[in-house]
Design a protein around this motif. Structure first.
Motif, PDB file in Angstrom:
ATOM      1  N   ALA A  76       8.281   5.944  -4.114  1.00 45.84           N
ATOM      2  CA  ALA A  76       8.517   6.011  -2.671  1.00 45.84           C
ATOM      3  C   ALA A  76       8.103   7.363  -2.115  1.00 45.84           C
ATOM      4  N   VAL A  77       7.552   7.334  -0.905  1.00 42.16           N
ATOM      5  CA  VAL A  77       7.305   8.558  -0.160  1.00 42.16           C
ATOM      6  C   VAL A  77       8.421   8.696   0.865  1.00 42.16           C
ATOM      7  N   ASP A  90       0.835  -1.197   0.000  1.00 37.40           N
ATOM      8  CA  ASP A  90       0.000   0.000   0.000  1.00 37.40           C
ATOM      9  C   ASP A  90       0.870   1.248   0.000  1.00 37.40           C
ATOM     10  N   VAL A  91       2.065   1.145   0.586  1.00 37.82           N
ATOM     11  CA  VAL A  91       2.957   2.289   0.656  1.00 37.82           C
ATOM     12  C   VAL A  91       4.414   1.823   0.697  1.00 37.82           C
ATOM     13  N   LEU A  92       5.252   2.520  -0.065  1.00 35.95           N
ATOM     14  CA  LEU A  92       6.700   2.309  -0.085  1.00 35.95           C
ATOM     15  C   LEU A  92       7.315   3.528   0.575  1.00 35.95           C
ATOM     16  N   VAL A  93       8.094   3.309   1.641  1.00 36.21           N
ATOM     17  CA  VAL A  93       8.609   4.419   2.433  1.00 36.21           C
ATOM     18  C   VAL A  93      10.132   4.419   2.446  1.00 36.21           C
ATOM     19  N   PHE A  95       3.081   8.085  10.958  1.00 37.63           N
ATOM     20  CA  PHE A  95       2.141   6.972  10.887  1.00 37.63           C
ATOM     21  C   PHE A  95       0.984   7.170  11.866  1.00 37.63           C
ATOM     22  N   ALA A 126      -4.366   8.143   6.467  1.00 42.16           N
ATOM     23  CA  ALA A 126      -4.121   7.153   5.413  1.00 42.16           C
ATOM     24  C   ALA A 126      -3.114   6.084   5.835  1.00 42.16           C
ATOM     25  N   LEU A 127      -2.360   6.337   6.898  1.00 43.07           N
ATOM     26  CA  LEU A 127      -1.339   5.390   7.348  1.00 43.07           C
ATOM     27  C   LEU A 127      -1.705   4.676   8.651  1.00 43.07           C
ATOM     28  N   LEU A 184      -2.198  -2.272   6.919  1.00 45.29           N
ATOM     29  CA  LEU A 184      -1.537  -1.618   5.796  1.00 45.29           C
ATOM     30  C   LEU A 184      -0.289  -2.409   5.401  1.00 45.29           C
ATOM     31  N   VAL A 226       3.253  -2.346   4.158  1.00 49.93           N
ATOM     32  CA  VAL A 226       4.306  -1.334   4.139  1.00 49.93           C
ATOM     33  C   VAL A 226       5.630  -1.974   3.735  1.00 49.93           C
TER      34      VAL A 226
END
Length: 126
Positions: free
Chosen positions: A50-51, A31-34, A62, A67-68, A73, A75
């Motif tokens: 990436a964020v 869902d998210v690349l950090v 977070f 959204a986080l 989620l 990750v």
């Protein structure tokens, strides 16, 4: 007294690290690349999509971003070589996140494998 290396070793023993050759699939499913590196490292080049959330702000971002906040989620985290990402993955696990992975070898391994790197373009003043 524990060293930074001791803390990274302990974190890596309890988090899921994925090899760089499996990272693209994990990123597609995430869902998210950090990117947890510092802002200047991110600006110099990062994984596409990436964020940026530096390690020092991770728990706050977070906790504060709706959204986080979902604990299911998916990750994927990375840093330069994987130490900071492992520490971050451990922190997210401690916060109750269930699906956290970090990329073994981090950005350096990604780039060395010839994978794509996003770099911001300098503005043109022509």
């Amino acid at each position: 007294m524990k060293t930074a290396h001791d803390l990274v070793v302990a974190a890596k023993s309890r988090v899921q690290e994925i090899p760089v050759q499996d990272a693209e699939q994990a990123i597609r499913e995430a869902d998210v690349l950090v990117d947890v590196r510092e802002a200047d490292e991110y600006a110099a080049g990062h994984l596409p999509g990436a964020v940026h959330i530096s390690r020092g702000l991770l728990e706050f971002k977070f906790s504060g971003a709706p959204a986080l906040q979902a604990r299911d989620l998916k990750v994927v985290l990375y840093c330069k070589t994987s130490g900071r990402a492992a520490l971050c993955a451990g922190a997210l696990h401690d916060m109750g996140y269930l699906n956290v992975q970090s990329i073994a070898g981090g950005f350096d391994a990604w780039a060395a494998a010839g994978k794509p790197v996003a770099k911001p373009e300098a503005p043109s003043f022509d």
